[in-house]
Motif scaffolding. Structure first.
Motif: not given
Length: 731
Positions: A227-235, A241-242, A251-255, A272-274
């Motif tokens: 699962l990938i969340a490349n825009d955590m602020a709005n996902d 997320r706040t 950005s977040l990845a679960l592998l 740190r990077e979107p």
């Protein structure tokens, strides 16, 4: 690569109108812009930190802060941010110098129409460089992880090293490994967080309800999906997320990691990077996770090989090899303590086991073997003390024992084979023989103990005994001890323990003013058994609690009978054992044993030994004070043989001191003995306590005690311990 939805532009400009023109030109080209202006070193540094610009547009020449200084700061504090000079004064020589120092481009203020294209090109180039740097870092992680896979042989250490590599070499904000055991329970196996407990609540929520937990972690664990969340602020999938974006996570990845098509762990990486995780980066991460999965599968196979080499596959107990090692360690630990403790080794062989397999089938036989292993493990309290050495041969070690009798007592009490085994709806009864060897008497090493325990087992099979020790003399002693235990249990059940009473005589009047109740028991031949033989057995088996209760009850009953007969009944003292006094319910037990009597009316006193009190002085004081407040009197027995502190002695709730018989016997023969008795009497009088001399057997002893102003005496000079009826003639 796409540009940011809104470009954050930092303008280093001292002329507000020029800054406005630059922003207007960018907007006219269709770019969405958010900007900030800085014209001093302080404001520029603050903007780099707080505004985090996507691009910097700087004038070259300013009165308070020049562009080259801004460029140097930007390269130091934000090296990845494009830096474009926008100036009306820069010449070709200065432009070349600026580009060599790290500037991205330059645009003349007289030709601002070039500015939007220059910004777009600079941002695209910057993003490409960042992407290549990220790919390089992930390749670096993969290389370091592959190296760790070769070195590490334990999954916990591997997980921890992976997390450290991901943060140190990959630049991730966080790396975490959540492990899933075979029962489906998750736990944090490794993390770079300072406090993993912060995340523990999410793991706990998953463990409570794995099927319905709705976090990204739960979904990855449950489905085995990356699962990938490349825009955590709005996902919306990121529940916290706040808080995460506030701490710099974009950005977040679960592998998930799988072994044999089963999810065993999930890797969590935060950046740190979107838009950190693009297709190529995810592919590299997927390959890295696949390598970890392969390594874990090899570890599991090696663990299985190691397990089969050291454990019995049917019962899960240590096999002969591992048990031998554990026995050696236990012997070394026992020897290192340097005390007089011993270690017992028991070999238990199940008899006629082949008949069970023939009659009920091997599956029933296997179930019996497993049930037997569980009983032994439960009895021993530690799987490391039990082993399966053969098809139907078990071993149990018992460290820290005082003597061989303690092992025999444990066998009798555990009665492992007394109850049948419930297997597949039927009762299966199994008999067994046990051979016992004791370290260090029967062998100094594990090999010697095992060999001698096997010899004892063989002899037990030949003779038909349930268990035998290797040393023949121990068998005789243990047999006598066990027989005595059985007879004592029966005696207690049938009320066969009784008391004889020895009078305490007033030194002045020779009148009987007290008696001591002494426990007695008759053997099979009708003769009295020495208390020195049976009282220790009562204490070792815990039967002393019931025996002590019976003695107090008997004393209270005899006192009441004497009163009913109109006799001048003296108070009756009963001895208290160390086990009784240490019991939490000691006070309640004593009061209950008085059989309805209370206070002075009970006529019962207690005698406690000096050494007994010193084991837990404060608790002893509390208990004795409670009984004294209830009307019982307390005497300190065998005074002078222990190690009493005079400070504690003054605190004890006592009524009398009893001088030990050893001092009484020596006082008429040695001057030192007389001095000791004199000192004890003086001490008791100073503490306002009565003094009772024990073991008075001669007239000279009597006369000397009178001269020393002793209060009472007790001994064969006056009367041996006698039944209550015979003592009545003296009352």
């Amino acid at each position: 690569m796409s540009l940011p939805a809104t470009i954050r532009v930092l303008l280093t400009e001292d002329v507000a109108a020029d800054a406005e023109l630059e922003v207007r030109e960018l907007k006219r080209a269709g770019l969405r812009v958010a900007h900030r202006i800085a014209d001093t070193e302080q404001s520029f540094t603050a903007a780099l930190r707080d505004f985090v610009p996507d691009v910097i547009l700087s004038d070259f020449s300013m009165p308070n802060f020049d562009g080259m200084s801004a460029l140097a700061l930007a390269r130091e504090l934000s090296p990845e941010t494009p830096f474009i000079f926008v100036s009306g004064t820069i010449g070709e020589e200065y432009a070349i110098r600026a580009l060599k120092n790290g500037a991205t481009d330059y645009v003349l203020k007289t030709n601002l129409v070039r500015l939007p294209a220059a910004v777009e090109r600079a941002l695209a180039d910057s993003r490409q460089r960042q992407r290549l740097a990220r790919l390089s870092r992930i390749r670096d992680i993969a290389s370091a992880v592959n190296s760790a896979l070769v070195r590490q042989r334990e999954r916990g250490a591997l997980f921890q090293e992976f997390c450290q590599i991901a943060v140190a070499r990959g630049g991730f904000v966080l790396a975490r490994m959540v492990e899933l055991d075979r029962s489906g329970q998750a736990r944090v196996a490794a993390s770079t967080e300072k406090d993993p407990a912060v995340f523990q609540a999410m793991v706990d929520a998953y463990n409570r309800d794995p099927e319905h937990a709705d976090t990204l972690l739960a979904q990855s664990l449950r489905r085995g999906q990356m699962l990938i969340a490349n825009d955590m602020a709005n996902d919306a999938r990121v529940t916290n997320r706040t808080a995460l974006t506030r701490d710099g996570n974009y950005s977040l990845a679960l592998l998930p990691i799988e072994v044999s098509q089963r999810v065993v762990a999930v890797v969590t990486l935060r950046a740190r990077e979107p838009d950190f995780f693009d297709q190529e980066e995810v592919g590299l991460l997927r390959e890295m996770v696949s390598n970890i999965s392969f390594a874990l599968e090899l570890m599991e196979k090696q663990e299985e090989v190691n397990y089969l080499a050291l454990y019995d596959s049917l019962t899960g107990l240590p096999n002969r090899t591992l048990f031998h090692d554990r026995l050696t360690q236990a012997i070394q630990a026992q020897a290192a303590r340097g005390d007089k403790g011993r270690l017992g080794l028991l070999l238990v062989d199940l008899e006629r086991f082949k008949q069970i397999n023939d009659a009920f089938g091997q599956s029933v036989g296997d179930s019996v073997l497993k049930a037997m292993a569980e009983r032994l493990r439960s009895t021993a309290g530690d799987i490391n003390r039990v082993g399966r050495l053969g098809s139907n041969l078990y071993a149990v070690m018992v460290p820290g024992i005082a003597n061989a009798e303690e092992v025999a007592r444990g066998i009798e009490q555990a009665a492992v084979l007394a109850a049948p085994f419930e297997v597949e709806g039927r009762e299966v009864r199994v008999a067994g023989k046990t051979g016992i060897a004791v370290w260090p008497d029967d062998g100094a090493t594990a090999d010697e103990l095992l060999r001698n325990a096997e010899a004892a087992l063989k002899r037990a099979k030949e003779t038909g005994e349930r268990y035998l020790f290797y040393a023949p003399q121990i068998n005789a002693r243990v047999s006598e001890q066990v027989d005595m235990e059985h007879r004592l249990r029966k005696a207690l059940e049938q009320g066969e323990l009784f008391a004889h009473y020895q009078p305490k005589v007033d030194m002045a009047s020779k009148a009987v003013i007290g008696v001591e109740a002494l426990m007695r028991w008759k053997g099979p031949d009708g003769g009295l058994v020495s208390p020195a033989k049976f009282v220790p057995v009562l204490e070792q088996t815990g039967l002393i609690f019931e025996a002590g209760q019976q003695m107090v009850t008997a004393a209270a009953r005899v006192y009441r009978q004497w009163l009913e007969k109109g006799l001048k009944a003296p108070r009756i003292a009963v001895n208290v054992s160390v086990l009784q006094l240490r019991s939490r319910s000691f006070v309640e037990d004593m009061l209950k044993a008085l059989d309805g009597a209370s206070g002075e009316a009970s006529g019962v006193d207690l005698e406690v030994t000096e050494s007994l009190l010193m084991s837990d002085i404060d608790e002893s004081i509390r208990k004795l004070r409670a009984l004294r407040d209830a009307g019982l009197r307390i005497a300190l027995d065998d005074f002078g043989t222990g190690y009493s502190s005079l400070a504690y002695l003054s605190r004890l709730p006592l009524d009398a001191l009893k001088i030990d018989r050893s001092f009484v016997h020596g006082m008429t023969e040695h001057a030192d003995g007389t001095s000791i008795v004199t000192a004890i009497i003086s001490l008791a009088q100073a503490l306002r306590l009565k003094v009772i001399a024990e073991g008075v057997e001669t007239d000279p002893q009597w006369q000397l005690l009178r001269l020393l102003r002793c209060d009472q005496a007790q001994g064969y000079l006056f009367s041996p311990p006698v039944p209550a009826e015979k003592l009545e003639t003296l009352l």
